[in-house]
Design an enzyme around this catalytic site. Sequence first.
Site, PDB file in Angstrom:
ATOM      1  N   MET A 175      11.712 -36.808   2.222  1.00 53.30           N
ATOM      2  CA  MET A 175      11.226 -36.025   1.087  1.00 53.30           C
ATOM      3  C   MET A 175      10.540 -36.936   0.075  1.00 53.30           C
ATOM      4  O   MET A 175      11.195 -37.720  -0.602  1.00 53.30           O
ATOM      5  CB  MET A 175      12.394 -35.299   0.415  1.00 53.30           C
ATOM      6  N   CYS A 176       9.265 -36.815  -0.043  1.00 53.90           N
ATOM      7  CA  CYS A 176       8.519 -37.563  -1.034  1.00 53.90           C
ATOM      8  C   CYS A 176       8.593 -36.810  -2.371  1.00 53.90           C
ATOM      9  O   CYS A 176       9.183 -35.746  -2.472  1.00 53.90           O
ATOM     10  CB  CYS A 176       7.059 -37.691  -0.615  1.00 53.90           C
TER      11      CYS A 176
END
Lengths: 269, 269, 269, 269
Positions: free
Chosen positions: C1-2
């Site tokens: 998850m950026c």
Amino acid sequence: MCRWAAYRGTPIPLEQIVSAPGHSLIEQSHQATEAKTATNGDGFGIAWYGEHTEPGLYRDVLPAWSDCNLKSLARQIRSRLFLAHVRASTGGATSRDNCHPFVLGKWSFMHNGQIAGFEQIRRPMEAALSDRLYRARHGATDSELLFLLALEFGLETDPTGAFGAAIRFALAEAARAGVRELVRFTAAFSDGETLYAIRYATDAHAPSLYSAPTCGNAGHCLVSEPFTDTQTKWHEIPAGSIVTLRAGGISSARFSPLRVDAVRVAEVA
Amino acid sequence: MCRWAAYRGTPIPLEQIVSAPGHSLIEQSHQATEAKTATNGDGFGIAWYGEHTEPGLYRDVLPAWSDCNLKSLARQIRSRLFLAHVRASTGGATSRDNCHPFVLGKWSFMHNGQIAGFEQIRRPMEAALSDRLYRARHGATDSELLFLLALEFGLETDPTGAFGAAIRFALAEAARAGVRELVRFTAAFSDGETLYAIRYATDAHAPSLYSAPTCGNAGHCLVSEPFTDTQTKWHEIPAGSIVTLRAGGISSARFSPLRVDAVRVAEVA
Amino acid sequence: MCRWAAYRGTPIPLEQIVSAPGHSLIEQSHQATEAKTATNGDGFGIAWYGEHTEPGLYRDVLPAWSDCNLKSLARQIRSRLFLAHVRASTGGATSRDNCHPFVLGKWSFMHNGQIAGFEQIRRPMEAALSDRLYRARHGATDSELLFLLALEFGLETDPTGAFGAAIRFALAEAARAGVRELVRFTAAFSDGETLYAIRYATDAHAPSLYSAPTCGNAGHCLVSEPFTDTQTKWHEIPAGSIVTLRAGGISSARFSPLRVDAVRVAEVA
Amino acid sequence: MCRWAAYRGTPIPLEQIVSAPGHSLIEQSHQATEAKTATNGDGFGIAWYGEHTEPGLYRDVLPAWSDCNLKSLARQIRSRLFLAHVRASTGGATSRDNCHPFVLGKWSFMHNGQIAGFEQIRRPMEAALSDRLYRARHGATDSELLFLLALEFGLETDPTGAFGAAIRFALAEAARAGVRELVRFTAAFSDGETLYAIRYATDAHAPSLYSAPTCGNAGHCLVSEPFTDTQTKWHEIPAGSIVTLRAGGISSARFSPLRVDAVRVAEVA
């Protein structure tokens, strides 16, 4: 024009070829003013065989001469078979994935040369890869692609035939795309047991290749250019050759992928 | 021997000096075979003044020619006063903290040259710094230390006097340590309003310095070596000079830190 | 998850969104212990629009929080429209070419999400690119490939349709390959005039997306997670939405690439 | 709070401690959400002893988990004594020179802890170094400085006394400067034969330290936190201890630099 050096023989510290002052790959690559070619400052890499089937791999985007890690590693690591490369990009990005050597399974490969008009024929060359090798493509260089194509075309069993087929394929795609049909290819590669080198070009300018016994006959060294020390007696490998370094010694054969002749084996002095 | 370029004038994109093909700092630095000196591949940096008192700073350890970030930044950033530097280390480590320009508060500084026997006199030179400037020392270069010493010795109010004092101090410490008393110093520095450059050496080999009106007289450029385009008319600054670029134009005065003479101001053509 | 943040409005220094203490992308990404997701330390990037059609681009492989260059750039560069991204790799290599934003011509794009089984369908997805866009593929991420496919499928004239087609194409290839048909896609992209963001997933877990007026109503900010300051009033964008930020303000429409319904436009408070 | 691991025993591949999935330093450091402390992404380093007196050293500024070179090196290099460190900076720059381990001659050193108010007492601490050790200072960390001071104060012959003197010196300078007198110090160091570790703090919060036989009793491992596998039986080292790993086995003694008591030796289970 990159430069490289490869070694096979009694295990020696990598530094004897890679970073020793006065007669090493790094020393040579940095002395830009004395050399014919430009500085090789666009990354570097070493692949070395130890106790595993697959080689160790250390690559980075700095110039080799300014990497203190490389200096320490080359001093500590001892290997019976290794490849070392300093890169001078001809346009491609400076990234680790574009640095030589390239490694897949037990195979390692490094290259000095070019495919003319590569960007025009890159796509059909990549399309010729099987799914497994397509997934193994990490960078964007012509060199890595020639390596993968050779694996596709039988490197495992017939190195001469496989790189011959890869080069013929590139030339055929160039012809199809209407770009200049030119390959210059001086490369070293290994499966961890045998060390091979090819010097070849479709024109008269095959990048140079030299061999020499080294480290007091502990082994043999193959280099794209002779080191600057005066002790080592370098033997120039003629264009159109494949050199093979085995336990039994060094031998050389003709490498002429565009001919139909039988392969003639000759001993190297 | 590093190379650098500095600009003061109407705001221009940095690329016109830093990376434009055919006549820029990067272009020049890479063509090692055509140049007198070795390649400048040991890091680079830019400092530029915008809307803040303190300059922006971008430095990295890659060769300038292979950094795609630098290319994009130089194209997007426009500045009325900036310094750009490509480094050829004479031994120090390749780290960001050793890359020029050096910046403290509103001041920026970059340098091409050397202090002979620096490692022998580094400690007393660092000891001469006040606590505030001692804490501002991040790298290990002689260049950064000369900058900090100049700040210590009054750069704020008297640039000529401050760098003169810094150089005299280094020479006195060299004498005390029994090492060769030699300083070569061609540097540019700025407070964000005025751009200064000094060309000086204690021997006959002061690193070169040139000035020229540039970008259609939008401003002036100071460089350690002329660019390769043929349009710009470069003026060689003689050794023993300090050049000052202000809103009012360019002027030059004698820089002779070991003499007692009065300073003589002269106009540069 | 950026995590990512994007801005459109009156030109502001990037630091107000990217690095300001207490309520910025960097600050947020580093506080791993307080956040629901892991640290975003696998590189970062910023794309910003200035006086050129194409945006500036600065990406590197360090964690954003430890890059002093980013801090200085974010303080000096002022832009009316920019994208900023900190990356948490889900397996791909940490290289500049794999860092967001991706840029081609005037377009920029960044993404938080995933295509399930991407390695199984990467090849047919790449094969769907025209030669021009195939050559523009520099990295190995699913994100870059979705961006290039959207360009292939008409991003220039119909952003909703183009990304819808790209997502449908990925799902069709997943079905063909027998892998899980799952796309999670929260992305921002721009042509330099309009800033778009999409929040979408084929399951119930569309990565979050929030919008807020920012900097005293100077502009609007779109973020994958709210910043930690308490002043900004964040509005959660529902899954299945495309948000459009234009000179005229912010609007939102349904994004449902697998449905045939007409698109319904709604105002965001 | 950094994390580190050290090994002494039969030569093993570094990967068994450094990078093996499920129970290694890298694995541990990345799982930020499950750990009490923040991610250790500000660089890493390994020092290992081979056939030379001085150890090999490999350090870089990336997070350890994203460095493919480290993974390959840890797999290929086998060592009888090595130190590995992942760094979480408490403010200092992310540069190779600030990464642990630090190495000088045959000695290596790494550290988890802090000196309160270090910036206030850094200068007098550096001033206490002899010229030789002053020149060996490459970075800016308190850790490197404690190592150099220990060398100054007799590390060669009396490790307990030398680090005790270094800590007392730091505390005395803190008292003189009027800053908080606080040292937390959990460190490992070696001369290539013996591996030492100290756990100490002037308050009740000495950073943790554990030991365990490892790799089927091939050797002993010392770690700042236990690995996550359930097989290894970790023994917590109490605060105020120095642990010594020799050919003869592991022993522990009190480390109480502020007391005058005799040192009491105890066996570790």
